[in-house]
Write an enzyme that holds these catalytic residues in place. Structure first.
Site, PDB file in Angstrom:
ATOM      1  N   HIS A   1      -2.446 -21.267  34.715  1.00 55.06           N
ATOM      2  CA  HIS A   1      -2.048 -20.845  33.376  1.00 55.06           C
ATOM      3  C   HIS A   1      -0.547 -21.057  33.217  1.00 55.06           C
ATOM      4  CE1 HIS A   1      -0.842 -17.623  30.376  1.00 55.06           C
ATOM      5  NE2 HIS A   1      -1.722 -18.327  29.696  1.00 55.06           N
ATOM      6  N   SER A   2      -0.135 -21.638  32.088  1.00 61.04           N
ATOM      7  CA  SER A   2       1.262 -21.706  31.680  1.00 61.04           C
ATOM      8  C   SER A   2       2.151 -22.363  32.752  1.00 61.04           C
ATOM      9  CB  SER A   2       1.738 -20.298  31.316  1.00 61.04           C
ATOM     10  OG  SER A   2       2.898 -20.324  30.521  1.00 61.04           O
ATOM     11  N   TYR A   3       3.193 -21.647  33.229  1.00 65.50           N
ATOM     12  CA  TYR A   3       4.060 -22.192  34.291  1.00 65.50           C
ATOM     13  C   TYR A   3       3.254 -22.657  35.492  1.00 65.50           C
ATOM     14  CZ  TYR A   3       6.708 -21.818  38.652  1.00 65.50           C
ATOM     15  OH  TYR A   3       7.214 -22.040  39.914  1.00 65.50           O
TER      16      TYR A   3
END
Length: 237
Positions: A83-85
């Site tokens: 997720h994300s980073y």
């Protein structure tokens, strides 16, 4: 799908910035209860391991964290999820592990998908760069979580994880199953660039869901179903 037809899979789940393994634990427990092997990765200097934060913790540190989870547990046919980073992290881990055959699929949940030489800093709009720098604490290397992250378990994160450029060989292009999940209701999203780029690449499958960025609170059932679908594709194709 009936119990007799259930596909068993191995998932490694990598959280985004300021979050620990706890963020993915409900999903991991659900998958384990269904018979899968699922584990949420802990990243050095963040979440459960925030006490290990220092100026030397960078993106390479987190990539090695995930590589170690897979190698020391002797995992194979892994569906690597981020997720994300965390997309930065699984990209680096997949690059290092691609020739080993341990990783069979990559799933990016509203996440960064870097190319060689990219960093979170270079891929982020100025408004996010300003937030990263504004959050650097008195120690000079830790970013405070943004104010809108109100969950009490979010922690600071070493700034170097955002600044370090990733070094890629292109080996992860050998991984056959690569999925991008775009959250269309995320206002001000920095991830449209990845949806657009990957939609033009036939080796990727791009999904769009009408939710915001916090997928574990807004659409856990949809993410669970999508991961099971990827597992089926890995096993049958």
């Amino acid at each position: 799908m009936s119990e007799g037809e259930m596909v068993m899979a191995t998932f490694v789940l990598v959280p985004g910035a300021f979050h620990g393994a706890w963020w993915f634990e409900p999903l991991a427990r659900r998958l384990v209860a269904e018979g899968h092997d699922a584990r949420a990765a802990e990243l050095t200097g963040v979440g459960e391991r925030v006490h290990l934060s220092s100026g030397t913790v960078n993106l390479d540190t987190h990539i090695q964290d995930v590589v170690n989870v897979i190698e020391y547990a002797d995992l194979t046919d892994v569906v690597l999820v981020a997720h994300s980073y965390g997309g930065m992290v699984i990209t680096g881990a997949a690059d290092r592990l691609a020739d080993s055959g341990r990783v069979r699929a990559l799933v990016y949940l509203d996440a960064f998908v870097p190319q060689d030489g990219d960093s979170v800093w270079t891929l982020s709009p100025q408004v996010w760069r300003d937030r990263y720098v504004a959050g650097v604490g008195a120690d000079g290397f830790s970013m405070a979580p943004p104010p809108f992250l109100t969950e009490p378990r979010v922690t600071s994160q070493p700034l170097a994880t955002m600044l370090q450029s990733i070094a890629l060989t292109g080996a992860s292009d050998k991984i056959e199953h690569r999925h991008y999940v775009y959250m269309s209701a995320y206002e001000g999203t920095p991830f449209t660039q990845f949806r657009d780029r990957l939609s033009a690449e036939p080796s990727w499958t791009v999904h769009s869901l009408p939710f915001g960025h916090n997928v574990m609170s807004q659409c856990p059932d949809e993410i669970h179903a999508l991961l099971l679908d990827v597992a089926i594709r890995v096993t049958t194709g």
